[in-house]
Design a protein around this motif. Structure first.
Motif, PDB file in Angstrom:
ATOM      1  N   GLN A  31      93.261 -22.353  64.934  1.00 12.29           N
ATOM      2  CA  GLN A  31      93.768 -21.552  63.816  1.00 12.29           C
ATOM      3  C   GLN A  31      93.556 -20.073  64.089  1.00 12.29           C
ATOM      4  OE1 GLN A  31      95.449 -22.651  60.962  1.00 12.29           O
ATOM      5  NE2 GLN A  31      95.868 -20.475  60.780  1.00 12.29           N
ATOM      6  N   SER A  32      92.399 -19.708  64.621  1.00 18.95           N
ATOM      7  CA  SER A  32      92.132 -18.306  64.953  1.00 18.95           C
ATOM      8  C   SER A  32      93.108 -17.805  66.004  1.00 18.95           C
ATOM      9  CB  SER A  32      90.698 -18.130  65.465  1.00 18.95           C
ATOM     10  OG  SER A  32      89.780 -18.398  64.450  1.00 18.95           O
ATOM     11  N   ALA A  33      93.379 -18.642  67.019  1.00 22.03           N
ATOM     12  CA  ALA A  33      94.336 -18.248  68.054  1.00 22.03           C
ATOM     13  C   ALA A  33      95.720 -18.050  67.450  1.00 22.03           C
ATOM     14  CB  ALA A  33      94.382 -19.302  69.160  1.00 22.03           C
ATOM     15  N   ALA A  34      96.109 -18.918  66.533  1.00 23.70           N
ATOM     16  CA  ALA A  34      97.422 -18.784  65.879  1.00 23.70           C
ATOM     17  C   ALA A  34      97.477 -17.515  65.042  1.00 23.70           C
ATOM     18  CB  ALA A  34      97.705 -20.007  65.007  1.00 23.70           C
ATOM     19  N   ASP A  35      96.386 -17.194  64.374  1.00 23.74           N
ATOM     20  CA  ASP A  35      96.350 -15.992  63.537  1.00 23.74           C
ATOM     21  C   ASP A  35      96.419 -14.719  64.359  1.00 23.74           C
ATOM     22  OD1 ASP A  35      96.192 -17.519  61.278  1.00 23.74           O
ATOM     23  OD2 ASP A  35      94.028 -17.303  61.037  1.00 23.74           O
ATOM     24  N   GLU A  36      96.081 -14.786  65.649  1.00 24.34           N
ATOM     25  CA  GLU A  36      96.086 -13.600  66.498  1.00 24.34           C
ATOM     26  C   GLU A  36      97.445 -13.320  67.115  1.00 24.34           C
ATOM     27  OE1 GLU A  36      92.931 -14.127  69.305  1.00 24.34           O
ATOM     28  OE2 GLU A  36      91.400 -14.025  67.751  1.00 24.34           O
ATOM     29  N   GLY A  37      98.497 -13.919  66.594  1.00 25.68           N
ATOM     30  CA  GLY A  37      99.814 -13.538  67.064  1.00 25.68           C
ATOM     31  C   GLY A  37     100.781 -14.668  67.299  1.00 25.68           C
ATOM     32  N   ARG A  38     100.330 -15.907  67.289  1.00 26.18           N
ATOM     33  CA  ARG A  38     101.264 -16.987  67.570  1.00 26.18           C
ATOM     34  C   ARG A  38     101.667 -17.762  66.315  1.00 26.18           C
ATOM     35  NH1 ARG A  38      97.577 -17.632  72.019  1.00 26.18           N
ATOM     36  NH2 ARG A  38      96.645 -19.372  70.953  1.00 26.18           N
ATOM     37  N   GLY A  39     101.202 -17.359  65.163  1.00 23.87           N
ATOM     38  CA  GLY A  39     101.531 -18.097  63.951  1.00 23.87           C
ATOM     39  C   GLY A  39     101.436 -17.214  62.727  1.00 23.87           C
ATOM     40  N   PRO A  40     101.754 -17.770  61.563  1.00 26.23           N
ATOM     41  CA  PRO A  40     101.689 -16.972  60.336  1.00 26.23           C
ATOM     42  C   PRO A  40     100.257 -16.541  60.035  1.00 26.23           C
ATOM     43  CG  PRO A  40     102.383 -19.229  59.881  1.00 26.23           C
ATOM     44  CD  PRO A  40     102.207 -19.110  61.351  1.00 26.23           C
ATOM     45  N   LYS A  41     100.145 -15.329  59.556  1.00 26.44           N
ATOM     46  CA  LYS A  41      98.834 -14.787  59.223  1.00 26.44           C
ATOM     47  C   LYS A  41      98.626 -14.866  57.723  1.00 26.44           C
ATOM     48  CE  LYS A  41      98.773 -11.635  63.087  1.00 26.44           C
ATOM     49  NZ  LYS A  41      98.524 -10.315  63.578  1.00 26.44           N
ATOM     50  N   ASP A  43      95.030 -14.435  54.787  1.00 26.23           N
ATOM     51  CA  ASP A  43      93.709 -14.905  54.392  1.00 26.23           C
ATOM     52  C   ASP A  43      93.784 -16.173  53.558  1.00 26.23           C
ATOM     53  OD1 ASP A  43      92.480 -12.844  55.746  1.00 26.23           O
ATOM     54  OD2 ASP A  43      92.323 -11.555  53.981  1.00 26.23           O
ATOM     55  N   ALA A  44      94.762 -16.290  52.681  1.00 26.14           N
ATOM     56  CA  ALA A  44      94.866 -17.472  51.819  1.00 26.14           C
ATOM     57  C   ALA A  44      95.121 -18.721  52.656  1.00 26.14           C
ATOM     58  CB  ALA A  44      95.968 -17.283  50.789  1.00 26.14           C
ATOM     59  N   LYS A  45      96.020 -18.620  53.611  1.00 24.70           N
ATOM     60  CA  LYS A  45      96.306 -19.773  54.461  1.00 24.70           C
ATOM     61  C   LYS A  45      95.095 -20.121  55.314  1.00 24.70           C
ATOM     62  CE  LYS A  45      99.203 -21.744  57.983  1.00 24.70           C
ATOM     63  NZ  LYS A  45     100.147 -21.582  59.022  1.00 24.70           N
ATOM     64  N   ARG A  46      94.470 -19.128  55.890  1.00 28.65           N
ATOM     65  CA  ARG A  46      93.302 -19.346  56.746  1.00 28.65           C
ATOM     66  C   ARG A  46      92.192 -20.029  55.945  1.00 28.65           C
ATOM     67  NH1 ARG A  46      93.786 -15.207  59.606  1.00 28.65           N
ATOM     68  NH2 ARG A  46      93.161 -13.711  58.054  1.00 28.65           N
ATOM     69  N   ALA A  47      91.968 -19.570  54.738  1.00 29.89           N
ATOM     70  CA  ALA A  47      90.929 -20.160  53.891  1.00 29.89           C
ATOM     71  C   ALA A  47      91.281 -21.594  53.501  1.00 29.89           C
ATOM     72  CB  ALA A  47      90.724 -19.313  52.644  1.00 29.89           C
ATOM     73  N   ALA A  48      92.545 -21.831  53.200  1.00 33.53           N
ATOM     74  CA  ALA A  48      92.971 -23.182  52.827  1.00 33.53           C
ATOM     75  C   ALA A  48      92.816 -24.147  54.002  1.00 33.53           C
ATOM     76  CB  ALA A  48      94.415 -23.166  52.323  1.00 33.53           C
ATOM     77  N   VAL A  49      93.234 -23.730  55.172  1.00 28.98           N
ATOM     78  CA  VAL A  49      93.103 -24.580  56.359  1.00 28.98           C
ATOM     79  C   VAL A  49      91.626 -24.874  56.627  1.00 28.98           C
ATOM     80  CG1 VAL A  49      93.399 -24.672  58.871  1.00 28.98           C
ATOM     81  CG2 VAL A  49      95.300 -23.938  57.415  1.00 28.98           C
ATOM     82  N   ALA A  50      90.786 -23.858  56.595  1.00 30.49           N
ATOM     83  CA  ALA A  50      89.354 -24.059  56.835  1.00 30.49           C
ATOM     84  C   ALA A  50      88.755 -25.014  55.804  1.00 30.49           C
ATOM     85  CB  ALA A  50      88.620 -22.720  56.819  1.00 30.49           C
ATOM     86  N   SER A  51      89.185 -24.902  54.563  1.00 30.82           N
ATOM     87  CA  SER A  51      88.679 -25.786  53.514  1.00 30.82           C
ATOM     88  C   SER A  51      89.066 -27.231  53.762  1.00 30.82           C
ATOM     89  CB  SER A  51      89.195 -25.337  52.146  1.00 30.82           C
ATOM     90  OG  SER A  51      88.677 -24.072  51.818  1.00 30.82           O
TER      91      SER A  51
END
Length: 172
Positions: A31-41, A43-51
């Protein structure tokens, strides 16, 4: 133990080889790799995925796999009613996927546990109680990436088992 290695193979530009183990940590890394340029960014999505990844590892695993005190799996808790799975079923009745209606690593984490259940306990019936969960499992198992990760034989078994479950649940 699941393990992922990344980087360090280009001959000396300073990239270190990274090793990540355990499924939750691997999914967080991806997920971190995707957030660094290969996927949608976001905070809400990142938090939901982590949860959802944390929920799958901490809550769904012990529902799916009942263990002896020695850690041996002897059955699945999905043979019995479960309020957490009832809630998951309700959420999946409103959206095809867990985060923002799109397939994400949250789905990889949750569907993996659910799909392992039908492989280890092929006699378990889920459709009558949780039809939206079964539809979700079917959609996740049918993805090209699932076949690539687990092989055509496992994918075919899961799809066939879920299709039969859905047919019998619909009176077919």
């Amino acid at each position: 133990i699941p393990c992922l290695t990344d980087g360090g193979d280009d001959g000396g530009d300073g990239d270190e080889k990274i090793m990540v183990f355990e499924s939750g940590a691997i999914l967080n890394y991806l997920q971190s790799a995707a957030d660094e340029g290969r996927g949608p960014k976001g905070d809400a999505k990142r938090a939901a995925v982590a949860s959802w990844v944390a929920w799958a590892n901490a809550s769904l695993d012990p529902i799916c796999f009942l263990e002896t005190p020695e850690g041996k799996v002897y059955d699945t808790g999905l043979r019995n009613p479960n309020r957490r799975i009832d809630t998951l079923n309700t959420l999946l009745s409103q959206s095809p996927h867990l985060v923002q209606g799109k397939f994400s690593l949250a789905d990889v984490a949750v569907a993996s546990y659910l799909l392992y259940v039908i492989q280890f306990f092929p006699d378990v019936e889920l459709y009558q109680r949780w039809p939206h969960v079964v539809r979700y499992m079917r959609e996740c198992a049918g993805r090209e990436g699932y076949g690539q990760a687990f092989g055509g034989r496992v994918q075919g078994f899961c799809l066939e088992r879920l299709d039969k479950m859905m047919e019998s649940g619909n009176g077919g």
